[in-house]
Design a protein around this motif. Sequence first.
Motif, PDB file in Angstrom:
ATOM      1  N   TYR A 136      -1.378  -8.522 -10.283  1.00 26.53           N
ATOM      2  CA  TYR A 136      -2.672  -8.115 -10.853  1.00 26.53           C
ATOM      3  C   TYR A 136      -2.838  -6.607 -10.838  1.00 26.53           C
ATOM      4  N   VAL A 137      -2.393  -5.970  -9.717  1.00 25.85           N
ATOM      5  CA  VAL A 137      -2.464  -4.509  -9.650  1.00 25.85           C
ATOM      6  C   VAL A 137      -1.620  -3.882 -10.748  1.00 25.85           C
ATOM      7  N   ASN A 138      -0.467  -4.448 -11.001  1.00 33.58           N
ATOM      8  CA  ASN A 138       0.369  -3.907 -12.074  1.00 33.58           C
ATOM      9  C   ASN A 138      -0.320  -4.036 -13.433  1.00 33.58           C
ATOM     10  N   ARG A 139      -1.031  -5.161 -13.647  1.00 31.96           N
ATOM     11  CA  ARG A 139      -1.765  -5.295 -14.899  1.00 31.96           C
ATOM     12  C   ARG A 139      -2.891  -4.264 -14.981  1.00 31.96           C
ATOM     13  N   VAL A 162       0.834  -1.212   0.000  1.00 31.60           N
ATOM     14  CA  VAL A 162       0.000   0.000   0.000  1.00 31.60           C
ATOM     15  C   VAL A 162       0.863   1.254   0.000  1.00 31.60           C
ATOM     16  N   ALA A 163       1.934   1.232   0.822  1.00 23.83           N
ATOM     17  CA  ALA A 163       2.824   2.391   0.856  1.00 23.83           C
ATOM     18  C   ALA A 163       3.444   2.645  -0.514  1.00 23.83           C
ATOM     19  N   ALA A 164       3.828   1.562  -1.183  1.00 26.16           N
ATOM     20  CA  ALA A 164       4.389   1.731  -2.521  1.00 26.16           C
ATOM     21  C   ALA A 164       3.329   2.227  -3.501  1.00 26.16           C
ATOM     22  N   LEU A 165       2.074   1.747  -3.347  1.00 20.44           N
ATOM     23  CA  LEU A 165       0.993   2.150  -4.256  1.00 20.44           C
ATOM     24  C   LEU A 165       0.634   3.625  -4.084  1.00 20.44           C
ATOM     25  N   LEU A 166       0.656   4.105  -2.827  1.00 17.58           N
ATOM     26  CA  LEU A 166       0.292   5.500  -2.576  1.00 17.58           C
ATOM     27  C   LEU A 166       1.272   6.466  -3.224  1.00 17.58           C
ATOM     28  N   GLY A 167       2.508   6.086  -3.281  1.00 15.21           N
ATOM     29  CA  GLY A 167       3.496   6.981  -3.882  1.00 15.21           C
ATOM     30  C   GLY A 167       3.797   6.666  -5.331  1.00 15.21           C
ATOM     31  N   LEU A 168       2.962   5.832  -5.960  1.00 16.94           N
ATOM     32  CA  LEU A 168       3.238   5.380  -7.321  1.00 16.94           C
ATOM     33  C   LEU A 168       2.705   6.375  -8.349  1.00 16.94           C
TER      34      LEU A 168
END
Length: 533
Positions: free
Chosen positions: A212-215, A181-187
């Motif tokens: 899957y999120v990356n896809r 999640v931390a990585a996703l928030l700053g992505l």
Amino acid sequence: MARHPAHSLAVRATRSILTVVALIGAFNLALGYFLSMDRESREMRIHLQELLDTVERPASIACFLRDPQLAGEVAAGLLANSVVAEAVIATDTLTLARAGRGAPSDVAGAEVIVRRIVSPFDPDQYVGEIRLTPDQAALDAEIARTSLFIAALMLVQTLAIGAFVALVVYGFVTRPLKRAVAALLGLPAEEGGRLPQVSHHEQDEIGELIAYVNRLLDRLVGLLHQERDLRRELAIEGQRFRSIFENAETGIFLLDGTGGMLSYNPACRRLLPVPEQADELSALRAFFKDDDQAHRLIALCRERNQSIHRDVQIRGTDRDASARWIQLTLTPIGDEMFQGVVNDITERKIAEARALLAARTDPLTGLLNRAGFIDALGERLNPARATPRSWAALMIVDLDLFKTINDTYGHAAGDRVLMAVARRLKRLVRMSDPVGRFGGDEFVLLMSGVDQLDVVERLARKIVAGVAREIPIGDRRVVRVGVSVGIALSPLERADRARLFKEADEAMYEAKRAGRNAYRFFSAPAAPASEPP
């Protein structure tokens, strides 16, 4: 991507949790004996209810008879059970018996089991009740000790399981998810960024989730580009539609379910008398000559749930008070909205009316021609419009010696004679009576709704006298013509067009044989002269 079952997050967490639960369950199994106290307490209460079932019948008899001795025996029998501290049998107004260990104050405040008693002869008649007080003191002490012990064991077990589950969930789920999640928030997703895989979770559910999120991120970036392109195309199409809407010669408007106009384009303002103020949008029904026409059109469109097309006559504007015609197309949009399209067809309607008039009118005299007169005859010889004792009179008016005028003075003079005769006939008849020219020098007229014969006779005399007057033909020359008039009568409800023409034609030739410049009925009337035959 294939994943070995041993690497599954669910399998690993479940295996750890089941191991702990199995160990704690072994201890709980040894302590199960102490939990039987609760079962014994419930069984004791069931036993008390069974005691009440046993004595309900004699207690019912005692209350019905108000017999203290029988009631005392029943109460004493109940008190013989060690689980009973007090037994009372009473009616609604009288305590018949009481049996207990110690004074009544010893059981004050204790739970009381009450059984209502009905008559042994009438199940709907209330006669009293049994109040049973258990010996709760000893039971409460035992149940309290048992409950406290069980609660302590359950608390220890719950804490142990909760602590271990928390550790497992944190280690296998929470911590890696927090990292993801931390990585996703700053992505920077819009720039094509991707989530990094969490260490030791590449092959379990969290690893699959990150993949899957990356896809999804890849698809999102593609959709963003598509959305940007579509937004640009939509803006272009919107401008194009707005230009068409504003500059179209066709009126376009939107209605609500009551006929209120919600929006319209400038062409609609030109075609319909829409008010200038945008906040005072008029209702569609205000434009029609028939106030109910708008409601009927909307109701029909709603009922059929499809577009309807109508040619509608509307009221004129303030600048042009004459009625105009529009072609209206109404289309339902949803449940309570309608889209309308209007085109001005006034000129087309005027042209159609002129063409119809030309097709029904004699070009020389302006009277009805044969087709026009036959149509008018069909409308007036309608049995549905007939009234009792109502007659129709058909007159054929033929000019006498008209060919001589054509041969002597020419066809132009003959045309002037025909026009003059037509004008005189129109002045002599009623406004509602059709007059026609069947060709050559033969005229025909119809009187409908006649209830007196002398009206027809007076008109015939006026026609003979009026046509006989001098007719100017130019160059200060005048001529005279006579007429032979044949008259056929028929009750309006039984009028037959062919028969009327045949009889009127025979009567006209009878007038010619009588010396011309006269009128004749088809047959002499049998009734008095003031009424039709």
